[in-house]
Design a protein around this motif. Structure first.
Motif, PDB file in Angstrom:
ATOM      1  N   ARG A 394       0.798  -1.131  -0.159  1.00  0.00           N
ATOM      2  CA  ARG A 394      -0.143  -0.001  -0.047  1.00  0.00           C
ATOM      3  C   ARG A 394       0.728   1.290  -0.097  1.00  0.00           C
ATOM      4  O   ARG A 394       1.906   1.511   0.735  1.00  0.00           O
ATOM      5  N   GLU A 396       0.801   5.657  -0.418  1.00  0.00           N
ATOM      6  CA  GLU A 396       0.031   6.942  -0.448  1.00  0.00           C
ATOM      7  C   GLU A 396       0.834   8.043  -0.900  1.00  0.00           C
ATOM      8  O   GLU A 396       2.105   8.056  -0.583  1.00  0.00           O
ATOM      9  N   CYS A 412      -4.911  13.094  -1.153  1.00  0.00           N
ATOM     10  CA  CYS A 412      -4.212  11.769  -0.629  1.00  0.00           C
ATOM     11  C   CYS A 412      -4.728  10.749  -1.548  1.00  0.00           C
ATOM     12  O   CYS A 412      -5.951  10.540  -1.590  1.00  0.00           O
ATOM     13  N   VAL A 414      -4.115   6.765  -3.126  1.00  0.00           N
ATOM     14  CA  VAL A 414      -3.752   5.256  -2.577  1.00  0.00           C
ATOM     15  C   VAL A 414      -3.618   4.422  -3.840  1.00  0.00           C
ATOM     16  O   VAL A 414      -4.401   4.376  -4.636  1.00  0.00           O
ATOM     17  N   ASP A 424     -10.341   4.636  -1.717  1.00  0.00           N
ATOM     18  CA  ASP A 424      -9.529   5.209  -0.380  1.00  0.00           C
ATOM     19  C   ASP A 424      -8.998   6.632  -0.611  1.00  0.00           C
ATOM     20  O   ASP A 424      -8.404   7.162   0.202  1.00  0.00           O
ATOM     21  N   TYR A 425      -9.094   7.360  -1.915  1.00  0.00           N
ATOM     22  CA  TYR A 425      -8.747   8.552  -2.188  1.00  0.00           C
ATOM     23  C   TYR A 425      -9.466   9.662  -1.135  1.00  0.00           C
ATOM     24  O   TYR A 425     -10.685   9.344  -0.828  1.00  0.00           O
ATOM     25  N   ARG A 449      -5.426  13.024   8.479  1.00  0.00           N
ATOM     26  CA  ARG A 449      -5.446  11.666   7.904  1.00  0.00           C
ATOM     27  C   ARG A 449      -5.196  10.622   8.850  1.00  0.00           C
ATOM     28  O   ARG A 449      -5.886   9.555   9.042  1.00  0.00           O
ATOM     29  N   PRO A 461      -0.224   2.874   5.425  1.00  0.00           N
ATOM     30  CA  PRO A 461       0.737   2.682   4.097  1.00  0.00           C
ATOM     31  C   PRO A 461       2.027   2.012   4.459  1.00  0.00           C
ATOM     32  O   PRO A 461       2.429   2.249   5.241  1.00  0.00           O
ATOM     33  N   LEU A 464       4.984   6.439   2.218  1.00  0.00           N
ATOM     34  CA  LEU A 464       4.152   7.515   2.072  1.00  0.00           C
ATOM     35  C   LEU A 464       4.970   8.507   1.386  1.00  0.00           C
ATOM     36  O   LEU A 464       6.068   8.953   1.623  1.00  0.00           O
TER      37      LEU A 464
END
Length: 609
Positions: A394, A396, A412, A414, A424-425, A449, A461, A464
């Motif tokens: 994952r 971000e 943000c 993903v 998931d945005y 967040r 995540p 990042l």
């Protein structure tokens, strides 16, 4: 000039005539000296002879046709040969052997030996004073457990540098995830009680923790400390729910469950970790099978390459019978220092666990074969470029967009191993900062967040990405420190000297020198894709916010002007421009508009902005 002479075929008859029948390891080499295959044998002569005296499948035929020489190493026992074979396969990586690609160390949860101990992520050699719990199948499952521990037991997870320099409680105290021992808001005895409960939970003794909490709740209730009793009640309920989810019925010890699925030239090995009766999670492996599709053979290679040099549980459940089962048990028992059993025929809950593992292996293999090869290649290349211990699942990325510092929006986005995860945005409207302060905007977005994620509303995540250089990276690191977020790799994506695509520099937090990838690097292409998607999503959000502000009448922003008064003003002056040109006296003549309200309306249109 004389023509090059053809390479003579390998004279296997002459070689076999003098080959020993002792146990050992053989290495098959091509004309350039590269190792094609490494194998072990109880009887070297018999095993090597089989390659030249029986019908072979297509894969083995191709390998035998390339043999130019064979080297052997004699060992005392077949078990010793198996260990040597494993070491050679790992170091030489022969083309025709089954190769386990992921051979990294696994993460543990570390409890320090400080007076106020901390729980932390740990990978590598376990030398520090304290206790280690695990191993966990991947960083994601370890982080999930740490988050769970924060909810259940308020034990600090910040590093000592952060802890030793606090003058006030951090956000973790405010959201009831830490007792704030850094500023003396919890006694050493009470803190030790929370640590004891956390340790019992990690040891698989959640029932014992619940019994203790029930007694404390009853004492608090008897002492009329109802707020404390309610907190303990909620803690008991949360712990009971966790226990229901994580425990395997009837299991109390350590056990691994391994299932293999193979088809279409690929294979997936699924490994479930059961420690102290708790299911710590699972991990998928996709070994390079060199064309082998027999699950038993793949499992044999996996077991040897995976377990030698690692902690080994007493029992391993297998979906298929491996080759040389008794030999594997002998070697694993020697490595572990205790009896290790490999079992396939099991009943009840264990059979259900095996079915679950096999189903996961089949689904993961189907997804792997169906996924876009390009995306997989990019993620694997990113792992290598950033020297990550395991492939990121994952990712971000955050970006900031505004017009001259106004109506700032942070985005943000993903990504996972298959591409964007648009569900998931997230977007964040940034307010309360000085216009154009991108550092403050980024800090606000990250705080919002990851406060939610730390409270259980999402997943952390593995990587990042921050659109910016060292300054933005430092601001992001400060936020993660404040929130006690651990195990996330911070990467800054800075534009190159000429700000041209392909010239980006990647800054890893804590590393001074940037990583500059070639313009044709699949890893760079993935970073660009994620960064550009965050940029697009931020700009779109900013434009929508700007358009919304333009459609909003100035009258709507004035306290005391409701729908009816707004309608009267617009009708009286023929629209918004007429209202803007009107004086205070003119505005005051409209029904329902007082002198004070008329002055507010006039100021809204004429104040110097």
């Amino acid at each position: 000039m004389a023509a090059n002479k053809p390479t003579p075929a390998f004279d296997h008859k002459s070689f076999l005539k003098h080959l020993t029948r002792l146990p050992g390891v053989y290495r098959m080499l091509d004309v350039e000296g590269a190792v094609l295959y490494v194998g072990k044998a109880k009887d070297l002569k018999r095993r090597v002879s089989s390659y030249f005296s029986r019908a072979l499948n297509r894969r083995i035929q191709l390998m035998v046709a390339r043999i130019h020489s064979i080297e052997v190493t004699v060992t005392h026992t077949e078990a010793e040969a198996l260990i040597l074979e494993n070491n050679l396969i790992k170091s030489l990586k022969p083309k025709y052997n089954i190769l386990l690609r992921d051979d990294k160390s696994y993460p543990y949860i570390y409890l320090s030996a400080d007076s106020f101990p901390r729980l932390a992520y740990h990978r590598g050699r376990r030398k520090a004073k304290g206790r280690f719990f695990g191993p966990y199948p991947n960083a994601g499952s370890m982080r999930e457990t740490l988050q769970l521990l924060q909810k259940l037991f308020p034990v600090r997870q910040c590093d000592n540098t952060f802890y030793n320099n606090r003058s006030r409680p951090c956000l973790q105290y405010q959201i009831k995830r830490c007792g704030a021992p850094c500023v003396g808001l919890i006694s050493e005895a009470d803190y030790a009680e929370d640590v004891k409960d956390a340790v019992l939970f990690l040891e698989g003794k959640a029932s014992q923790v619940i019994d203790g909490l029930v007694k404390r709740m009853e004492r608090a209730s008897a002492a009329l400390e109802f707020e404390q009793a309610a907190r303990l009640r909620d803690q008991i309920a949360a712990l009971s729910r966790v226990q229901e989810k994580q425990y395997i019925t009837g299991e109390r010890g350590d056990m691994d469950i391994i299932a293999c699925a193979a088809k279409g030239g690929g294979a997936c090995v699924q490994l479930f970790f059961i420690r102290n009766g708790r299911n710590l999670g699972n991990k998928s492996f996709f070994p390079n099978t060199a064309g082998v599709e027999r699950e038993g053979e793949i499992l044999t290679a996996f077991i040897v390459q995976y377990y030698i040099g690692k902690q080994i549980p007493q029992e391993i459940l297998l979906s298929h019978s491996p080759d040389d089962k008794s030999l594997l048990e002998e070697v694993l028992t020697q490595e572990a220092g205790h009896q290790v059993r490999l079992r396939q025929q099991v009943r009840g809950n264990r059979a259900q666990g095996l079915r679950m593992a096999l189903q996961n292996a089949q689904l993961a293999l189907d997804a792997k074969l169906a996924s876009k090869a390009g995306m997989q290649q990019r993620v694997e290349a990113l792992q290598q470029s950033l020297s990550l211990d395991e492939m990121p699942n994952r990712m971000e990325c955050f970006d900031i967009s505004h017009t001259s510092g106004e109506l700032t929006v942070a985005s943000c986005v993903v990504f996972d191993a298959t591409g964007p995860v648009k569900a998931d945005y997230r977007r964040f409207n940034i307010d309360g900062i000085q216009g154009g302060d991108d550092y403050a905007a980024m800090a606000q977005a990250l705080t919002r967040r990851y406060t939610r994620i730390q409270s259980g509303e999402g997943v952390l995540p593995d990587i990042l990405f921050i659109d910016g250089g060292k300054g933005q990276l430092r601001a992001a690191a400060n936020v993660l420190d404040e929130l006690a977020v651990v195990g996330v790799q911070l990467v800054g994506v800075a534009k190159g000297p000429d700000r041209r695509p392909g010239m980006e520099q990647l800054f890893l937090f804590g590393v001074d020198s940037p990583i500059i990838l070639p313009a044709d690097s699949p890893a760079l292409h993935l970073v660009q894709q994620i960064r550009d998607e965050a940029h697009r999503f931020a700009i779109t959000g900013h434009r929508q916010r700007r358009e919304k502000s333009r459609k909003t009448s100035v009258l709507e922003q004035i306290p005391g002007i409701g729908a009816k008064r707004r309608q009267r003003l617009l009708k009286q002056f023929g629209g918004l421009q007429g209202v803007a040109r009107a004086g205070i006296v003119d505005l005051e003549r409209v029904g329902g508009i007082s002198r004070k309200l008329a002055e507010q309306i006039y100021a809204a249109f004429h104040e110097d902005k």
